[in-house]
Motif scaffolding. Structure first.
Motif, mmCIF file in Angstrom:
data_model
loop_
_atom_site.group_PDB
_atom_site.id
_atom_site.type_symbol
_atom_site.label_atom_id
_atom_site.label_comp_id
_atom_site.label_asym_id
_atom_site.label_seq_id
_atom_site.Cartn_x
_atom_site.Cartn_y
_atom_site.Cartn_z
ATOM 1 N N SER A 160 0.851 -1.202 0.000
ATOM 2 C CA SER A 160 0.000 0.000 0.000
ATOM 3 C C SER A 160 0.882 1.246 0.000
ATOM 4 C CB SER A 160 -0.914 -0.009 1.235
ATOM 5 O OG SER A 160 -0.144 -0.038 2.420
ATOM 6 N N TYR A 161 2.084 1.137 -0.580
ATOM 7 C CA TYR A 161 3.083 2.205 -0.527
ATOM 8 C C TYR A 161 4.114 1.930 -1.613
ATOM 9 C CZ TYR A 161 4.384 -1.767 2.211
ATOM 10 O OH TYR A 161 4.573 -3.052 2.621
ATOM 11 N N MET A 162 5.154 2.745 -1.658
ATOM 12 C CA MET A 162 6.241 2.544 -2.613
ATOM 13 C C MET A 162 7.188 1.456 -2.117
ATOM 14 S SD MET A 162 7.122 6.437 -3.822
ATOM 15 C CE MET A 162 5.842 7.573 -4.368
ATOM 16 N N LEU A 163 8.253 1.215 -2.881
ATOM 17 C CA LEU A 163 9.219 0.176 -2.526
ATOM 18 C C LEU A 163 9.922 0.495 -1.214
ATOM 19 C CD1 LEU A 163 11.010 -0.667 -5.891
ATOM 20 C CD2 LEU A 163 9.449 -2.128 -4.630
ATOM 21 N N LEU A 164 10.069 -0.514 -0.371
ATOM 22 C CA LEU A 164 10.864 -0.405 0.844
ATOM 23 C C LEU A 164 12.306 -0.838 0.541
ATOM 24 C CD1 LEU A 164 8.237 -1.789 3.354
ATOM 25 C CD2 LEU A 164 9.145 0.536 3.298
ATOM 26 N N PRO A 165 13.271 -0.455 1.387
ATOM 27 C CA PRO A 165 14.678 -0.730 1.066
ATOM 28 C C PRO A 165 14.977 -2.185 0.726
ATOM 29 C CG PRO A 165 14.546 0.784 2.916
ATOM 30 C CD PRO A 165 13.132 0.368 2.608
ATOM 31 N N ARG A 170 15.420 -7.751 -3.568
ATOM 32 C CA ARG A 170 14.502 -8.897 -3.686
ATOM 33 C C ARG A 170 13.924 -9.014 -5.089
ATOM 34 N NH1 ARG A 170 10.070 -10.022 0.881
ATOM 35 N NH2 ARG A 170 12.015 -10.686 1.841
ATOM 36 N N TYR A 171 13.602 -7.887 -5.698
ATOM 37 C CA TYR A 171 12.981 -7.908 -7.026
ATOM 38 C C TYR A 171 13.939 -7.468 -8.135
ATOM 39 C CZ TYR A 171 8.728 -8.558 -4.363
ATOM 40 O OH TYR A 171 7.780 -9.053 -3.509
ATOM 41 N N GLY A 172 15.210 -7.335 -7.797
ATOM 42 C CA GLY A 172 16.200 -6.987 -8.812
ATOM 43 C C GLY A 172 16.105 -5.550 -9.278
ATOM 44 N N VAL A 173 15.599 -4.661 -8.424
ATOM 45 C CA VAL A 173 15.485 -3.247 -8.779
ATOM 46 C C VAL A 173 16.782 -2.545 -8.386
ATOM 47 C CG1 VAL A 173 14.172 -1.114 -8.454
ATOM 48 C CG2 VAL A 173 12.997 -3.322 -8.378
ATOM 49 N N PRO A 174 17.456 -1.882 -9.317
ATOM 50 C CA PRO A 174 18.715 -1.206 -8.950
ATOM 51 C C PRO A 174 18.445 -0.016 -8.045
ATOM 52 C CG PRO A 174 18.084 -0.659 -11.204
ATOM 53 C CD PRO A 174 17.119 -1.705 -10.736
ATOM 54 N N TYR A 175 19.253 0.107 -6.990
ATOM 55 C CA TYR A 175 19.107 1.250 -6.080
ATOM 56 C C TYR A 175 20.338 2.132 -6.159
ATOM 57 C CZ TYR A 175 18.824 4.282 -2.116
ATOM 58 O OH TYR A 175 18.791 5.424 -1.347
ATOM 59 N N ASN A 176 20.107 3.420 -6.284
ATOM 60 C CA ASN A 176 21.200 4.391 -6.300
ATOM 61 C C ASN A 176 20.751 5.601 -5.478
ATOM 62 O OD1 ASN A 176 22.993 6.568 -7.066
ATOM 63 N ND2 ASN A 176 23.671 5.277 -8.754
ATOM 64 N N GLU A 233 15.037 -16.402 0.733
ATOM 65 C CA GLU A 233 14.963 -17.143 -0.529
ATOM 66 C C GLU A 233 13.541 -17.160 -1.066
ATOM 67 O OE1 GLU A 233 15.504 -21.727 -2.161
ATOM 68 O OE2 GLU A 233 16.502 -21.121 -0.303
ATOM 69 N N LEU A 234 12.555 -17.358 -0.201
ATOM 70 C CA LEU A 234 11.157 -17.365 -0.631
ATOM 71 C C LEU A 234 10.746 -16.002 -1.185
ATOM 72 C CD1 LEU A 234 9.536 -19.373 2.314
ATOM 73 C CD2 LEU A 234 9.981 -20.190 -0.007
ATOM 74 N N GLY A 235 11.326 -14.941 -0.625
ATOM 75 C CA GLY A 235 11.014 -13.600 -1.108
ATOM 76 C C GLY A 235 11.414 -13.389 -2.550
ATOM 77 N N ARG A 236 12.493 -14.048 -2.966
ATOM 78 C CA ARG A 236 12.957 -13.911 -4.352
ATOM 79 C C ARG A 236 12.093 -14.713 -5.325
ATOM 80 N NH1 ARG A 236 18.153 -14.033 -1.753
ATOM 81 N NH2 ARG A 236 18.345 -16.271 -2.113
ATOM 82 N N GLN A 237 11.206 -15.563 -4.792
ATOM 83 C CA GLN A 237 10.350 -16.385 -5.639
ATOM 84 C C GLN A 237 8.955 -15.796 -5.830
ATOM 85 O OE1 GLN A 237 10.381 -20.381 -4.023
ATOM 86 N NE2 GLN A 237 12.607 -20.451 -3.925
ATOM 87 N N VAL A 238 8.697 -14.628 -5.248
ATOM 88 C CA VAL A 238 7.400 -13.970 -5.447
ATOM 89 C C VAL A 238 7.237 -13.658 -6.930
ATOM 90 C CG1 VAL A 238 6.016 -11.928 -4.905
ATOM 91 C CG2 VAL A 238 7.396 -13.015 -3.119
ATOM 92 N N LYS A 239 6.085 -14.032 -7.493
ATOM 93 C CA LYS A 239 5.890 -13.908 -8.940
ATOM 94 C C LYS A 239 5.732 -12.453 -9.373
ATOM 95 C CE LYS A 239 5.716 -18.407 -9.310
ATOM 96 N NZ LYS A 239 6.831 -19.162 -9.888
ATOM 97 N N PHE A 240 4.835 -11.738 -8.710
ATOM 98 C CA PHE A 240 4.543 -10.348 -9.041
ATOM 99 C C PHE A 240 4.474 -9.541 -7.753
ATOM 100 C CE2 PHE A 240 3.482 -11.484 -13.287
ATOM 101 C CZ PHE A 240 3.344 -10.316 -14.021
ATOM 102 N N PRO A 257 9.305 -5.938 -15.162
ATOM 103 C CA PRO A 257 7.873 -6.082 -15.481
ATOM 104 C C PRO A 257 7.071 -6.842 -14.447
ATOM 105 C CG PRO A 257 9.224 -7.445 -16.926
ATOM 106 C CD PRO A 257 10.165 -6.571 -16.172
ATOM 107 N N ASN A 258 7.729 -7.563 -13.518
ATOM 108 C CA ASN A 258 6.946 -8.244 -12.487
ATOM 109 C C ASN A 258 6.740 -7.369 -11.247
ATOM 110 O OD1 ASN A 258 9.654 -8.436 -11.647
ATOM 111 N ND2 ASN A 258 9.294 -10.358 -10.569
#
Length: 915
Positions: A160-165, A170-176, A233-240, A257-258
């Motif tokens: 219900s918010y934006m991405l947390l640190p 976990r989702y392969g989003v680059p952080y800078n 490890e389970l967190g990295r398996q979340v589909k979307f 895209p996921n």
């Protein structure tokens, strides 16, 4: 955006994870956080799923007050009154870190135990109740992921918010820290040096802490159940992940895209206000300011001097004020309506509400944007800093620091800035499309998109090499065909990395030639002199940037369009991160699993192609100056492209990390198949074992194929029981007419069964019609496409040097295997399963840019200096801290040794005197 669109997105996405094609699914929802504002968002989503006939079991602290059909609650609170999370108004970095360091593990572990202790949950796991999907809140505990694992169900995460640190890795989003919006802290996408240091430190600290929280949760889970993988490890398996944000607020974010943006679906249709409140707002001649600091913050804990400043300001302003406040206000203020609870969404929807003074919670912020109400943000805690920065950067309002509140500053913010914000809408658009590339395969794609814009009533001026024979009244052609030849069936067979520099150099040479043809065209020059008014410019993003200079002269916002994937030189202008270890390079193979040699090749070729494009662009700049006069650098214009419509989709090409202003629209060029006729129809109908179609595209001369490859193909035709249809230009080739049908043009989309060069159009058509591919890449983007075809499961690839009589037959037999074809059918179903069709997506975002031309689409990363992007200055600070610590440690040790030496000397002298 329409609320129903978001609901459709959320609901339809679920279908991507299910094996059986059925109408109703059994869905488990797990929402372990006890914050009401969070569940207020999820409640709308869950009710919509139930309304659509799915069977829901929901674990939460917020059971439905009135039972719903096919909705079963598991109440974690067991009817007890909940502890409301309240925060006094205080702005402190230390407090933010402390809340993560203490509250997060304590509350998360407590909630995890509550879930696993619940008898209904235990019974559900013990009986292995069947769920098609688990929808799990991604916030303070990952315990729901363990439950999903125990029930063997795929997971969709929801926020219900934006991405947390901890979501970034976990989702392969680059952080800078130099440009990415960061939850908890100030700075937006333009942080100061100090803010970047704070972000960098807190990001590392919070993720370090999260790893220990995960280990603690693992021990909690292991107390109840054995053989559960770590929650990390389970967190990295979340589909979307359904992320509660939107481009309009968050700007252009780089997301795979996921990770799907769905912000805004909680907003309901406005209801009638209470009579006294309705009259108060209706009778306000100068409008109404709405003030609310949410459900979590204690508004009455605001410092007295700040509260007094707010009162003084609202007393002076001509607007009336509706204030959500938990204490009585002074009786002498007559222009304020206050209450402990107010229907916020209904108030903001009222046309007389002209401003919203808010703490910038995500729900209120989203509602204000939805109803077009500018915001004065005063962030205090959590994601409010991120939301406030986004509001200001996107032109949706302004922000004020809590610690700087004064009467004068508040008046300035209200009078000068908030009330000046406006919104623009348009219906019928005047659009110019600048398509300088003379390749027919590209225009085949672009033409479908242009025709749909026409069908929707927009007026188009199209500059291209492919004029319409009978254009409609709202279509004006500016033809470039007189001074060029179509780029078709003109390339010889090449398959060599050694020849790659020549191919890429020629491609950019063709770009410069296209630039000359475009700008020197008399019709184009006449169009420039007429100075027409365009709402939008659509510019091809391929091998020349001259179209951008022309769009600049027309003074129109730019939408980029691509009939292929993203070219290497486009990455930086859109802020797309490139890494040779997992990002395919368009002109070579290797896919997402490159070898060491392929990664080395990618690194070299990526640098090379960017260099020669830079050189080519400088030459184009001279042509632009010659024909168009004073125009800014083309690369600077390129960075202002609002959106890029790119012709790919993650089902085929895999999950790429793109900013929000790169929209995947692959597939819209594929029409419904038409029935074949004549000899071709008779040939297909007579194929007892089916038909294999062979085509190597419109660019390569198939007659230039090496003899050994032609021989292998002829052998395969003889060895296989299927009939073959071959797009072949050499009519002198003697083949059995009962076994093979030869033509120099064929209706590809109507007869697919594919042995292909791996061209993108053909691959998309094959995927659309569920036909496996044997990909034989030759040049251009074909090696990359072939790798995607193989990795996605759509087909297999074979290289030119691998083709023999035996290997070709074996590869064809593999893709014709019934199990392989069944996998392709499943892939095709996922390809078609979209909330909005590819063509509607392309048109929607095109019109979106015209409606909102002043919105900030630009990803911040394209503007930051090199040293900030690589965090070199922050690295220097870290090194300085480490060196300072080492030096101090050395000094301390040296002083310690000196002290002991002195003491030893004194002790020795003392002993000597005694002796």
């Amino acid at each position: 955006m329409n609320v129903r669109v978001y609901l459709v997105i959320c609901s339809v996405i679920l279908n991507c994870f299910l094996i059986n094609q059925v109408n109703c699914y059994n869905i488990l929802g797990v929402f372990p956080f006890m914050g009401k504002s969070h569940f207020y968002v999820y409640d709308v989503y869950l009710k919509e799923l139930a309304r659509r006939g799915h069977n829901l079991t929901v674990i939460s602290y917020f059971p439905q007050k009135q039972p719903l059909e096919n909705y079963h609650d598991i109440d974690l609170g067991k009817g007890k009154s909940l502890f409301e999370l309240n925060h006094p108004v205080s702005v402190s970095y230390a407090q933010a870190l402390l809340s993560f360091a203490i509250l997060q593990p304590i509350v998360g572990s407590y909630t995890c135990r509550q879930i696993l202790d619940d008898e209904e949950v235990q019974d559900m796991i013990l009986t292995q109740r069947k769920f098609d999907l688990v929808v799990a809140e991604q916030f303070n505990t990952d315990c729901p992921l363990a439950i999903a694992h125990l029930l063997d169900a795929p997971v969709v995460g929801i926020t219900s918010y934006m991405l947390l640190p901890w979501h970034y890795p976990r989702y392969g989003v680059p952080y800078n820290p130099s440009y990415i919006l960061y939850d908890v802290y100030h700075g937006g996408t333009k942080p100061t040096f100090l803010q970047r240091i704070v972000r960098s430190f807190s990001y590392q600290f919070i993720n370090f802490l999260q790893k220990h929280i995960c280990k603690h949760e693992d021990s909690v889970i292991s107390h109840y159940y054995d053989n559960v993988p770590s929650v990390e490890e389970l967190g990295r398996q979340v589909k979307f992940l359904l992320l509660y944000q939107n481009l309009v607020l968050a700007g252009s974010q780089i997301l795979p895209p996921n990770v799907v943006e769905v912000g805004g679906y909680h907003i309901a249709q406005p209801k009638q206000l209470p009579a006294d409140l309705q009259n108060f707002i209706d009778e306000s001649k100068n409008g109404v300011i709405y003030i609310s600091f949410g459900t979590i913050l204690q508004g009455s804990s605001i410092k007295k001097e700040y509260f007094r400043a707010i009162l003084d300001v609202v007393s002076e302003l001509p607007q009336r004020v509706v204030w959500k406040w938990d204490k009585k206000l002074p009786q002498n203020i007559i222009n304020i309506y206050s209450s402990k609870w107010l229907p916020q969404n209904d108030i903001l929807s009222h046309p007389n509400v002209v401003a919203f003074f808010s703490h910038c919670g995500m729900l209120g912020t989203t509602e204000a944007i939805h109803h077009g109400v500018p915001v004065l943000g005063m962030p205090v805690i959590g994601d409010q800093f991120t939301n406030a920065a986004a509001i200001e950067e996107q032109g949706l309002g302004v922000q004020i620091s809590y610690n700087s509140i004064s009467k004068e500053l508040l008046l300035e913010k209200f009078k000068i800035q908030v009330f000046a914000i406006a919104f623009r809408h348009c219906i019928t658009l005047n659009i110019v499309a600048i398509l300088p590339f003379h390749g027919r395969s590209h225009f085949i794609v672009q033409r479908v998109y242009l025709n749909e814009l026409l069908r929707r009533g927009h007026n188009l001026t199209v500059i291209s090499h492919f004029p319409e024979k009978s254009p409609p009244s709202n279509y004006y052609d500016v033809s470039l065909a007189e001074n060029s030849t179509v780029f078709e069936n003109s390339l010889l067979y090449r398959q060599s990395y050694v020849k790659f520099p020549l191919v890429s150099f020629n491609m950019l040479k063709y770009g410069r030639e296209s630039c000359e043809v475009l700008l020197s065209n008399q019709n184009v020059q006449q169009l420039i002199r007429q100075k027409p008014k365009y709402d939008l410019a659509i510019v091809d993003q391929f091998n020349t940037d001259c179209g951008l200079g022309l769009a600049y002269k027309f003074n129109a916002p730019i939408v980029g369009i691509s009939a292929n994937g993203i070219m290497p030189w486009l990455y930086e202008r859109f802020g797309v991160p490139y890494h040779p270890a997992y990002v395919p390079f368009q002109f070579v193979g290797g896919g997402r699993h490159p070898t060491v040699l392929q990664r080395f090749e990618r690194s070299i070729l990526n640098t090379y192609t960017k260099f020669i494009f830079y050189f080519s662009q400088k030459l184009e700049q001279l042509k632009v100056a010659k024909y168009l006069g004073d125009v800014p650098p083309l690369e600077e214009i390129a960075k202002d492209i609002k959106l890029l419509l790119v012709y790919n989709n993650f089902v085929l090409t895999g999950s790429d990390i793109y900013p929000s202003n790169i929209i995947s629209v692959s597939g819209y060029h594929v029409p419904e198949a038409k029935e074949v006729t004549g000899d071709l129809k008779s040939f297909i109908e007579g194929a007892t074992h089916g038909v294999i179609y062979i085509s190597f595209g419109s660019l390569v001369k198939t007659s230039s194929l090496p003899d050994n490859i032609v021989t292998a193909i002829i052998h395969a035709i003889s060895a296989m029981p299927q009939r073959f249809i071959w797009k072949w230009h050499n009519k002198s080739q003697v083949l059995d007419k009962n076994k093979v049908f030869i033509a120099d043009w064929l209706p590809q989309i109507d007869i697919l069964a594919f042995f292909s060069h791996g061209g993108l159009n053909g691959a998309v058509e094959a995927l659309h019609y569920s036909v496996p591919i044997l990909a034989f890449p030759i040049l251009g983007d074909q090696p990359s496409n072939a790798a995607s075809i193989e990795e996605s499961g759509l087909g297999v690839q074979i290289q030119g040097h691998e083709i023999t009589n035996e290997t070709l037959v074996a590869a064809l037999k593999k893709i014709l295997d019934p199990q392989f074809r069944e996998n392709v059918t499943r892939l095709s179903r996922a390809w078609h399963d979209r909330p909005i069709s590819a063509l509607n997506t392309a048109i929607y975002w095109t019109e979106f840019v015209a409606r909102h031309p002043h919105l900030n689409y630009r990803n911040r990363v394209v503007d930051i200096p090199f040293y900030q992007y690589w965090c070199l200055d922050i690295l220097c600070i870290y090194i300085a801290i480490i060196l300072t610590f080492v030096c101090l440690l050395k000094i301390a040790l040296k002083m310690y040794r000196i002290k002991h030496i002195v003491q030893d000397k004194k002790h020795t002298m003392k002993r000597s005197k005694q002796e």
